[in-house]
Scaffold this active site. Structure first.
Site, mmCIF file in Angstrom:
data_model
loop_
_atom_site.group_PDB
_atom_site.id
_atom_site.type_symbol
_atom_site.label_atom_id
_atom_site.label_comp_id
_atom_site.label_asym_id
_atom_site.label_seq_id
_atom_site.Cartn_x
_atom_site.Cartn_y
_atom_site.Cartn_z
ATOM 1 C CD GLU A 129 -2.722 1.424 2.398
ATOM 2 O OE1 GLU A 129 -2.605 0.641 3.346
ATOM 3 O OE2 GLU A 129 -3.514 2.363 2.398
ATOM 4 C CB ALA A 269 0.559 -2.369 11.539
ATOM 5 C CG MET A 270 0.092 -3.240 4.802
ATOM 6 S SD MET A 270 -0.840 -1.726 4.383
ATOM 7 C CE MET A 270 -2.115 -2.436 3.361
ATOM 8 C CD GLU A 271 -4.903 -1.792 5.555
ATOM 9 O OE1 GLU A 271 -3.937 -1.413 6.235
ATOM 10 O OE2 GLU A 271 -5.509 -1.030 4.772
ATOM 11 C CG ASN A 272 -0.310 -6.818 3.865
ATOM 12 O OD1 ASN A 272 -0.359 -5.889 3.088
ATOM 13 N ND2 ASN A 272 0.637 -6.961 4.775
ATOM 14 C CG HIS A 304 -5.940 0.840 12.503
ATOM 15 N ND1 HIS A 304 -6.565 2.065 12.469
ATOM 16 C CD2 HIS A 304 -5.412 0.661 11.273
ATOM 17 C CE1 HIS A 304 -6.418 2.593 11.263
ATOM 18 N NE2 HIS A 304 -5.711 1.753 10.514
ATOM 19 C CD GLU A 305 -2.986 -2.026 10.565
ATOM 20 O OE1 GLU A 305 -3.533 -2.143 9.452
ATOM 21 O OE2 GLU A 305 -2.479 -0.947 10.963
ATOM 22 C CG HIS A 308 -7.699 -1.459 7.817
ATOM 23 N ND1 HIS A 308 -8.450 -0.458 7.246
ATOM 24 C CD2 HIS A 308 -6.542 -0.868 8.240
ATOM 25 C CE1 HIS A 308 -7.779 0.696 7.338
ATOM 26 N NE2 HIS A 308 -6.630 0.476 7.936
ATOM 27 C CD GLU A 327 -5.956 3.712 6.727
ATOM 28 O OE1 GLU A 327 -6.133 3.544 7.952
ATOM 29 O OE2 GLU A 327 -5.433 2.850 5.995
#
Ligand code: TRP
Ligand code: ZN
Length: 869
Positions: A129, A269-272, A304-305, A308, A327
């Site tokens: 992202e 962090a990232m919500e993959n 949060h992640e 998502h 977001e």
């Protein structure tokens, strides 16, 4: 060359929302084969594509070495496509097109931490992202192209862990010491949610049964030594899964959920999909190694992640202008989750403090933009406080206005309408409107305008008629790029109190109905308005914007005494805090007398310390020098602000000296049942210790050293270390060395050690030099850079003197190595133009000098905006 399928890139590189066009081809499925070697990685991809509208077939790609390309099984002749640094375009593609490509990439030398990169010797991860996937393979890398991904990952067996999104469907050996896995993700997703991980990591396992009875395997991958620090994250994950079922009716949809921790990560962090990748700072939590604040952050980022998965993944964004759709909503959801974890009032205080310290200044300076921008050069520059935090506030306002049940009906409608789609902010507001039956369309104005609205309020009591009249006025500062600013809908939550008894006045339902006040909320959506309360028998004190019901800058003609009254009697903890902050701002910036404030905390705090230590710790907050500076628009002198603030703190230290001394000795975090209250007690202990040190009593340093060396808790240890180091206590060096010896192999703890020294109020250019040349300083790890630069920036006097050179040099270095982080760090200087001369010109010259040397879109867009004031 026709590039219409991607939002049009103009010669000046600006992309406009108004130019959005649907992609001409969709991708039904993609088969990826990623083979990692020490000095390169091969990526083979097979895309099954179908025409949707007229136009070229456009595949985006960056830094890819193209080895071969086939269309429907035939090698594509060189004259059948055009390839440049950004894309590969096939002009006369058939309606059904199977594209097969082979490319070579270099994750081992990727320092930008975007696409596939080597995060450590034994770990490769992805960050896609917003536009990283195009650095892995040629693809229509835009969020409105959703596809089914099947991924084969192959590497040397020295990397035992091979992960990708979805279900593991095959695994085996390929000979020559190599092995592979194949993963299939059944849910269609945009490429920015693709992830894979190749590494040597340990794992913590658990499981969860959803409300639908699905058994989900939960796994957190981290370095072996860090596995014991993953339990808090695991509990937070299970808690989040339950919370989303209970509050939004959203169960999880896959059979596994994996989280991978890495220290080399640009953001939190990232919500993959099903395979989140996290900065270690947002996973590892253990009171021995990380602070209470970090533990709270881990829980909120895990939530949060996870959230998502519904707000972002199953329903995603049509284009990146809609970033705040996912977001803003997801931040609102994680804030609500955290309000349930600790005290709701304190969570709100902490969230609003962040909003005011970061989003308000951003929105009042050259980087100001609407929560949904309408143009950008580099989308990475728009992962901002405005998109995230102001975006969350817009959702909160709508939720406040609707109340629990109608808001839930609205979100239910959103999930029903748009599951599996890529949508816009308009779609979200329309679904909320349809589901709740309340027209919310005027809230779209909030998404489309920049700037913090100013809300001017005046209250007048008429004793003869027993009426209280409140007049309201809203305004926005003119913005060159947005000429037609409109009034926004502002929910004003309010209450009236009896000025003598402190009791809340019960207003007659007539008075409420006449004024359109529902559940204590008045919707102010015109330029001006007046509301009159009748039957008010005594002079009232009004409390406005309770719980911060709207992200506006309130100016109300309170007397200082009324603010002190609210500090004492307002039962809404947030407004209690807000009253103290407003009063302090008047004292520190407008020269008001501090007597009333000192009296008010003397009256309020001793009882509150007993009753609610966590809230009490926040009532001691004095706005930071950085925040105070952001309230000054011209002739800003950081030194003057520091002087004012120091004087006030010293006075409080003096007048409450014996209270601090006596209370410090009685505070025992271990006697608290709840983590959140123990955290409050620790915060109070640290506040009192630093206040005692202000009085110059050397015995305090012995107390601090005792606290430092006897505790097993990082918040207590750091609180004491700060007091020693920042006051140059005789024990300071010894304590720093002891900390180093004990924590030198713990990166997150060492970040604190670096930060604390950089944040020394009397730090100099030499302090920063010593830290940045320390063997443990590492320019490849953003956390370490942020520790030093962030620490330095906690003292604006230092930021605006020797700090400018440090930041400018860093931005220059990172412009090439890691432009995402470079651009963000440079933003620290965005309010340079408010400085008093000669500082203003000096900083300006340094920024001007940077202009010709930076190359990345990230840093140059930021720099150009910063210099455009
Ligand atoms: N979507 C991420 C979030 O949860 C943000 C993010 C993580 C990100 N890593 C990034 C954004 C890298 C840009 C670049 O908020
Ligand atoms: Zn997010």
């Amino acid at each position: 060359m026709n590039i219409a399928a991607n939002p049009v890139v103009e010669a000046d590189q600006t992309v406009y929302l108004k130019d959005y066009q649907k992609p001409s081809f969709v991708v039904d499925s993609i088969d990826l084969d990623i083979q990692v070697f020490d000095d390169h990685t091969n990526v083979n991809a097979k895309l099954v594509m179908q025409r949707q509208t007229a136009g070229d077939l456009v595949l985006l790609g960056r830094d890819l070495e193209l080895k071969s390309i086939r269309l429907n099984g035939q090698v594509l002749p060189a004259d059948a496509y055009v390839v440049d640094a950004e894309q590969l375009v096939i002009s006369n593609a058939p309606d059904q097109a199977v594209i097969e490509t082979e490319v070579v990439i270099h994750p081992e030398s990727n320092t930008q931490l975007e696409g596939l990169y080597q995060a450590a010797g034994d770990l490769f991860v992805t960050q896609n992202e917003p536009e990283g996937f195009r650095k892995i393979t040629y693809y229509p890398d835009r969020p409105d192209v959703l596809s089914v991904f099947t991924t084969r990952v192959e590497a040397d067996k020295k990397f035992p862990v091979l992960l990708a999104n979805g279900n593991l469907i095959e695994a085996g050996e390929t000979g020559e010491g190599r092995h592979y896995t194949v993963w299939q993700d059944p849910t269609k997703k945009p490429s920015y949610l693709f992830a894979c991980v190749i590494g040597d990591l340990a794992v913590l396992k658990d499981s969860y049964v959803t409300s639908e009875g699905r058994n989900v395997a939960l796994e957190i991958y981290a370095e072996e030594k860090d596995i014991p620090k993953c339990h808090i994250a695991m509990e937070a994950l299970k808690h989040s899964m339950r919370w989303d079922e209970e509050h939004y009716g959203r169960p999880y949809d896959l059979d596994n959920y994996m989280i991978v921790a890495t220290s080399a990560f640009n953001m939190g962090a990232m919500e993959n999909k099903g395979l989140n990748i996290f900065n270690t700072s947002c996973v590892l939590a253990d009171e021995e190694y990380t602070t209470d604040a970090a533990i709270m952050r881990v829980q909120s980022v895990i939530a949060h992640e996870y959230f998502h998965n519904w707000t972002g993944n199953r329903i995603t964004c049509r284009d990146w202008f809609q970033l705040c759709l996912k977001e803003g909503l997801t931040v609102f959801r994680d804030q609500s989750f955290s309000e349930d974890l600790q005290s709701a009032a304190v969570q709100r205080i902490d969230d609003v403090a962040v909003l005011k310290a970061h989003q308000f200044p951003e929105d009042s300076g050259p980087l100001s933009h609407p929560p949904r921008p309408d143009h950008f050069v580099e989308i990475n520059n728009f992962y901002t406080a405005t998109v995230y935090e102001k975006g969350a506030e817009i959702n909160r306002m709508m939720a406040t206005l609707l109340g629990k049940e109608k808001f839930r009906a609205g979100t239910d409608e959103y999930f029903k309408r748009h599951d599996g789609q890529a949508v816009t902010v308009e779609d979200w507001v329309a679904a909320l409107t349809a589901g709740s039956g309340v027209d919310l369309s005027s809230f779209l104005i909030w998404y489309n305008q920049p700037g913090t609205p100013k809300l001017e309020a005046k209250g007048e009591y008429d004793a003869a008629n027993q009426t209280y009249t409140l007049s309201l006025k809203q305004s926005l500062k003119a913005h060159p790029k947005y000429p037609n600013l409109k009034a926004v809908p502002i929910p004003v939550a309010l209450a009236l109190f009896d000025a003598t008894s402190g009791e809340q006045l019960v207003l007659s339902s007539n008075a409420l109905v006449e004024n359109g006040i529902k559940d204590g909320v008045y919707l102010f959506d015109t330029d001006t308005a007046t509301i009159t309360f009748s039957g008010v028998k005594t002079q009232p004190v009004v409390s406005l914007l309770r719980n911060f019901s709207a992200p506006v800058d309130l100016e109300f003609n309170y007397s200082d005494a009324e603010l002190a009254f609210l500090m004492q009697y307002e039962p809404n903890g947030f407004n209690q805090w807000q009253a103290s902050q407003t009063l302090l701002e008047r004292i520190l910036l407008n020269g008001h007398d501090a007597d009333i404030y000192v009296q008010a905390i003397q009256n309020t705090l001793p009882a509150l310390v007993e009753r609610d230590p966590l809230l009490a710790s926040r009532l001691f907050d004095v706005p930071t020098e950085g925040y105070l500076g952001s309230r000054i628009d011209t002739d800003y002198s950081p030194a003057k602000v520091q002087e004012q603030r120091e004087a006030l703190l010293s006075r409080v230290a003096r007048e409450l000296g014996s209270f601090f001394k006596e209370t410090y000795a009685t505070l025992d975090p271990d006697a608290q049942k709840e983590f959140s209250q123990a955290m409050g007690v620790r915060a109070l202990k640290n506040i009192m210790l630093s206040m005692m040190a202000r009085q110059g009593d050397a015995s305090v340093f012995e107390l601090a050293y005792e606290q430092f060396s006897s505790t097993g808790n990082m918040s207590e240890r750091l609180g004491a270390l700060k007091v020693l180091v920042w006051n140059d206590a005789p024990q300071a060096q010894q304590a720093l060395e002891a900390f180093y010896t004990r924590f030198k192999n713990e990166a997150l703890s060492m970040d604190q050690w670096f930060m604390l020294q950089a944040a020394h109020p009397k730090a100099t250019a030499e302090t920063i030099k010593a830290l940045t040349t320390h063997p443990d300083y590492d320019l490849k790890v953003p956390n370490r850079i942020r520790a030093v630069t962030g620490g330095l920036n906690s003292n604006p006097v230092n930021t605006w003197s020797f700090g400018v050179q440090h930041i400018v040099e860093l931005a220059k270095f990172l412009d090439e190595k890691n432009p995402i982080v470079g651009s963000r760090l440079l933003q620290i200087l965005s309010r340079w133009y408010t400085l008093a001369e000669p500082q203003r010109s000096e900083v300006k010259a340094k920024l001007e000098a940077l202009k010709p040397v930076v190359k990345s879109k990230n840093v140059s867009e930021t720099l150009n905006s910063m210099l455009s004031v």
